[in-house]
Design a protein around this motif. Structure first.
Motif, PDB file in Angstrom:
ATOM      1  N   TYR A 159       0.809  -1.298  -0.130  1.00 20.83           N
ATOM      2  CA  TYR A 159       0.050  -0.587  -0.728  1.00 20.83           C
ATOM      3  C   TYR A 159       0.736   1.180   0.239  1.00 20.83           C
ATOM      4  CZ  TYR A 159      -4.705   2.706   0.435  1.00 20.83           C
ATOM      5  OH  TYR A 159      -5.297   3.222   0.677  1.00 20.83           O
ATOM      6  N   LEU A 160       1.907   1.199   0.833  1.00 25.01           N
ATOM      7  CA  LEU A 160       2.919   2.361   1.006  1.00 25.01           C
ATOM      8  C   LEU A 160       3.305   2.432  -0.453  1.00 25.01           C
ATOM      9  CD1 LEU A 160       4.879   1.679   3.897  1.00 25.01           C
ATOM     10  CD2 LEU A 160       3.315   3.528   4.184  1.00 25.01           C
ATOM     11  N   ALA A 161       4.101   1.012  -1.214  1.00 24.67           N
ATOM     12  CA  ALA A 161       4.455   1.475  -2.699  1.00 24.67           C
ATOM     13  C   ALA A 161       3.567   2.090  -3.325  1.00 24.67           C
ATOM     14  CB  ALA A 161       4.666   0.115  -3.226  1.00 24.67           C
ATOM     15  N   ASP A 162       2.428   1.613  -3.220  1.00 24.54           N
ATOM     16  CA  ASP A 162       0.922   2.265  -4.369  1.00 24.54           C
ATOM     17  C   ASP A 162       1.004   3.831  -3.742  1.00 24.54           C
ATOM     18  OD1 ASP A 162      -0.244   0.168  -5.758  1.00 24.54           O
ATOM     19  OD2 ASP A 162      -2.489   1.086  -5.015  1.00 24.54           O
ATOM     20  N   LYS A 163       1.206   4.029  -2.913  1.00 24.27           N
ATOM     21  CA  LYS A 163       0.973   5.397  -2.528  1.00 24.27           C
ATOM     22  C   LYS A 163       2.604   6.493  -2.905  1.00 24.27           C
ATOM     23  CE  LYS A 163      -2.837   6.378  -1.013  1.00 24.27           C
ATOM     24  NZ  LYS A 163      -3.695   7.112  -0.537  1.00 24.27           N
ATOM     25  N   GLY A 164       3.358   5.651  -3.320  1.00 25.10           N
ATOM     26  CA  GLY A 164       4.289   6.346  -3.730  1.00 25.10           C
ATOM     27  C   GLY A 164       5.242   6.669  -2.350  1.00 25.10           C
ATOM     28  N   LEU A 165       5.516   6.551  -1.372  1.00 26.23           N
ATOM     29  CA  LEU A 165       5.400   6.439  -0.588  1.00 26.23           C
ATOM     30  C   LEU A 165       7.101   5.179   0.048  1.00 26.23           C
ATOM     31  CD1 LEU A 165       2.730   6.871   1.788  1.00 26.23           C
ATOM     32  CD2 LEU A 165       4.689   8.827   0.967  1.00 26.23           C
ATOM     33  N   ARG A 166       8.020   5.795   0.985  1.00 31.12           N
ATOM     34  CA  ARG A 166       9.091   4.788   1.049  1.00 31.12           C
ATOM     35  C   ARG A 166       8.739   4.003   2.325  1.00 31.12           C
ATOM     36  NH1 ARG A 166      14.321   5.858   2.440  1.00 31.12           N
ATOM     37  NH2 ARG A 166      13.375   8.515   2.658  1.00 31.12           N
ATOM     38  N   VAL A 167       9.210   2.300   2.683  1.00 26.26           N
ATOM     39  CA  VAL A 167       8.713   1.925   3.198  1.00 26.26           C
ATOM     40  C   VAL A 167      10.289   1.901   4.111  1.00 26.26           C
ATOM     41  CG1 VAL A 167       9.383  -0.841   4.302  1.00 26.26           C
ATOM     42  CG2 VAL A 167       7.687  -0.292   1.993  1.00 26.26           C
ATOM     43  N   THR A 168      10.095   2.408   5.767  1.00 29.24           N
ATOM     44  CA  THR A 168      10.804   2.947   6.355  1.00 29.24           C
ATOM     45  C   THR A 168      10.423   2.308   7.667  1.00 29.24           C
ATOM     46  OG1 THR A 168       9.767   5.229   7.040  1.00 29.24           O
ATOM     47  CG2 THR A 168      11.093   5.269   5.454  1.00 29.24           C
ATOM     48  N   ASN A 169      12.100   2.291   7.986  1.00 27.69           N
ATOM     49  CA  ASN A 169      12.115   1.192   9.211  1.00 27.69           C
ATOM     50  C   ASN A 169      11.103   1.723  10.398  1.00 27.69           C
ATOM     51  OD1 ASN A 169      14.033  -0.253   8.366  1.00 27.69           O
ATOM     52  ND2 ASN A 169      15.700   1.293   9.422  1.00 27.69           N
ATOM     53  N   GLN A 170      10.637   3.661  10.466  1.00 30.51           N
ATOM     54  CA  GLN A 170       9.952   4.794  11.099  1.00 30.51           C
ATOM     55  C   GLN A 170       8.294   4.054  10.869  1.00 30.51           C
ATOM     56  OE1 GLN A 170      12.562   5.370   9.669  1.00 30.51           O
ATOM     57  NE2 GLN A 170      13.352   6.777  11.027  1.00 30.51           N
ATOM     58  N   ARG A 171       7.829   4.290  10.032  1.00 26.03           N
ATOM     59  CA  ARG A 171       6.395   2.958   9.343  1.00 26.03           C
ATOM     60  C   ARG A 171       6.658   1.752   9.484  1.00 26.03           C
ATOM     61  NH1 ARG A 171       7.108   6.993   3.666  1.00 26.03           N
ATOM     62  NH2 ARG A 171       6.136   8.458   4.959  1.00 26.03           N
ATOM     63  N   LEU A 172       7.002   0.634   9.610  1.00 27.99           N
ATOM     64  CA  LEU A 172       7.576  -0.521   9.940  1.00 27.99           C
ATOM     65  C   LEU A 172       7.424  -0.741  11.568  1.00 27.99           C
ATOM     66  CD1 LEU A 172      10.135  -2.495   7.962  1.00 27.99           C
ATOM     67  CD2 LEU A 172       7.135  -1.670   7.443  1.00 27.99           C
ATOM     68  N   ALA A 173       8.129   0.054  12.767  1.00 27.43           N
ATOM     69  CA  ALA A 173       7.844  -0.349  13.883  1.00 27.43           C
ATOM     70  C   ALA A 173       6.117   0.600  14.055  1.00 27.43           C
ATOM     71  CB  ALA A 173       9.008   1.431  14.208  1.00 27.43           C
ATOM     72  N   ILE A 174       5.755   1.383  13.568  1.00 28.10           N
ATOM     73  CA  ILE A 174       4.018   1.975  13.677  1.00 28.10           C
ATOM     74  C   ILE A 174       3.671   0.885  12.904  1.00 28.10           C
ATOM     75  CG2 ILE A 174       2.929   3.914  13.397  1.00 28.10           C
ATOM     76  CD1 ILE A 174       4.825   5.563  12.335  1.00 28.10           C
ATOM     77  N   PHE A 175       3.479   0.219  12.449  1.00 26.65           N
ATOM     78  CA  PHE A 175       2.938  -1.387  11.549  1.00 26.65           C
ATOM     79  C   PHE A 175       3.119  -2.638  12.995  1.00 26.65           C
ATOM     80  CE2 PHE A 175       2.391  -5.284  10.945  1.00 26.65           C
ATOM     81  CZ  PHE A 175       0.918  -5.434   9.959  1.00 26.65           C
ATOM     82  N   ASP A 176       4.504  -2.959  13.659  1.00 31.21           N
ATOM     83  CA  ASP A 176       4.353  -3.684  14.744  1.00 31.21           C
ATOM     84  C   ASP A 176       3.782  -3.198  15.953  1.00 31.21           C
ATOM     85  OD1 ASP A 176       5.793  -5.016  12.142  1.00 31.21           O
ATOM     86  OD2 ASP A 176       7.768  -4.517  12.934  1.00 31.21           O
ATOM     87  N   ALA A 177       3.750  -2.164  15.668  1.00 34.46           N
ATOM     88  CA  ALA A 177       3.815  -1.286  16.781  1.00 34.46           C
ATOM     89  C   ALA A 177       1.814  -1.607  17.822  1.00 34.46           C
ATOM     90  CB  ALA A 177       3.770  -0.453  17.707  1.00 34.46           C
ATOM     91  N   ALA A 178       0.779  -1.203  16.275  1.00 32.80           N
ATOM     92  CA  ALA A 178       0.351  -1.159  16.211  1.00 32.80           C
ATOM     93  C   ALA A 178      -0.770  -2.811  16.452  1.00 32.80           C
ATOM     94  CB  ALA A 178      -0.792  -0.234  15.111  1.00 32.80           C
ATOM     95  N   PHE A 179       0.068  -3.962  15.272  1.00 33.43           N
ATOM     96  CA  PHE A 179      -0.099  -4.756  15.910  1.00 33.43           C
ATOM     97  C   PHE A 179      -0.189  -5.794  16.865  1.00 33.43           C
ATOM     98  CE2 PHE A 179      -2.443  -5.557  11.992  1.00 33.43           C
ATOM     99  CZ  PHE A 179      -2.639  -5.102  11.011  1.00 33.43           C
ATOM    100  N   ALA A 180       0.872  -5.130  17.737  1.00 32.83           N
ATOM    101  CA  ALA A 180       0.876  -5.940  18.611  1.00 32.83           C
ATOM    102  C   ALA A 180       0.167  -5.253  20.007  1.00 32.83           C
ATOM    103  CB  ALA A 180       2.269  -5.893  19.577  1.00 32.83           C
ATOM    104  N   GLN A 181      -0.411  -5.043  19.191  1.00 32.97           N
ATOM    105  CA  GLN A 181      -1.981  -4.051  20.583  1.00 32.97           C
ATOM    106  C   GLN A 181      -2.622  -5.198  20.902  1.00 32.97           C
ATOM    107  OE1 GLN A 181      -0.494  -1.672  22.221  1.00 32.97           O
ATOM    108  NE2 GLN A 181       1.306  -1.503  21.316  1.00 32.97           N
TER     109      GLN A 181
END
Ligand SMILES: [Zn+2]
Length: 154
Positions: A13-35
């Motif tokens: 989805y990030l790639a689709d939107k022209g956004l880079r897959v950064t460590n920060q964005r992945l940390a946000i994803f991982d934190a959200a899905f750990a809740q």
């Protein structure tokens, strides 16, 4: 969908939107899905920073709409100024939300009658239901008698 599949969907989805897959964005994803509980943007910031201290508040607030647009997260409006989020796992048309007015805890309860209810009221109009929700606001019985909400502070 598994967390791993959701993580791949997030990257796509990030790639689709022209956004880079950064460590920060992945940390946000991982934190959200750990809740295991519903969380606010500020709570997500704290959890994401525990994984990657370079995560900024701005990145959290920019990433949340991307995750809700792609249905990876659900945004839950309980009629206050603050939004709650939860991973958007699976089919939720059979779930009801019960919100404790004393501590804002959101319970998600399996309610299989919801599917019957949605299709019954829609079919009367010749329509097919796509989504529905039932939200119940409630007071704690314990709070009424002891003045303490047993759900507070999780
Ligand atoms: Zn409560």
């Amino acid at each position: 969908m598994s967390t791993e599949a959701s993580r791949e969907k997030f990257k796509a989805y990030l790639a689709d939107k022209g956004l880079r897959v950064t460590n920060q964005r992945l940390a946000i994803f991982d934190a959200a899905f750990a809740q295991t509980e519903h969380f606010t943007a500020e709570e997500l910031l704290v959890h994401a920073r525990a994984l990657d201290e370079s995560v900024s508040r701005a990145t959290v607030y920019r990433t949340l709409p991307i995750m809700t647009e792609s249905a990876l997260l659900r945004e839950i409006d309980i009629g206050k100024n603050i939004k709650f989020y939860a991973p958007g796992r699976g089919n939720l048309t059979q779930q009801a939300q019960v919100i404790c007015l004393d501590c804002d805890k959101i319970f998600e309860i399996n309610a299989p009658f919801m599917e019957w209810y949605g299709s019954t009221v829609s079919s009367k109009l010749g329509l097919t239901p796509v989504s529905q929700r039932l939200q119940v606001s409630a007071h704690c019985n314990a709070f009424q008698t002891t003045g303490r909400c047993p759900h507070r502070n999780n």
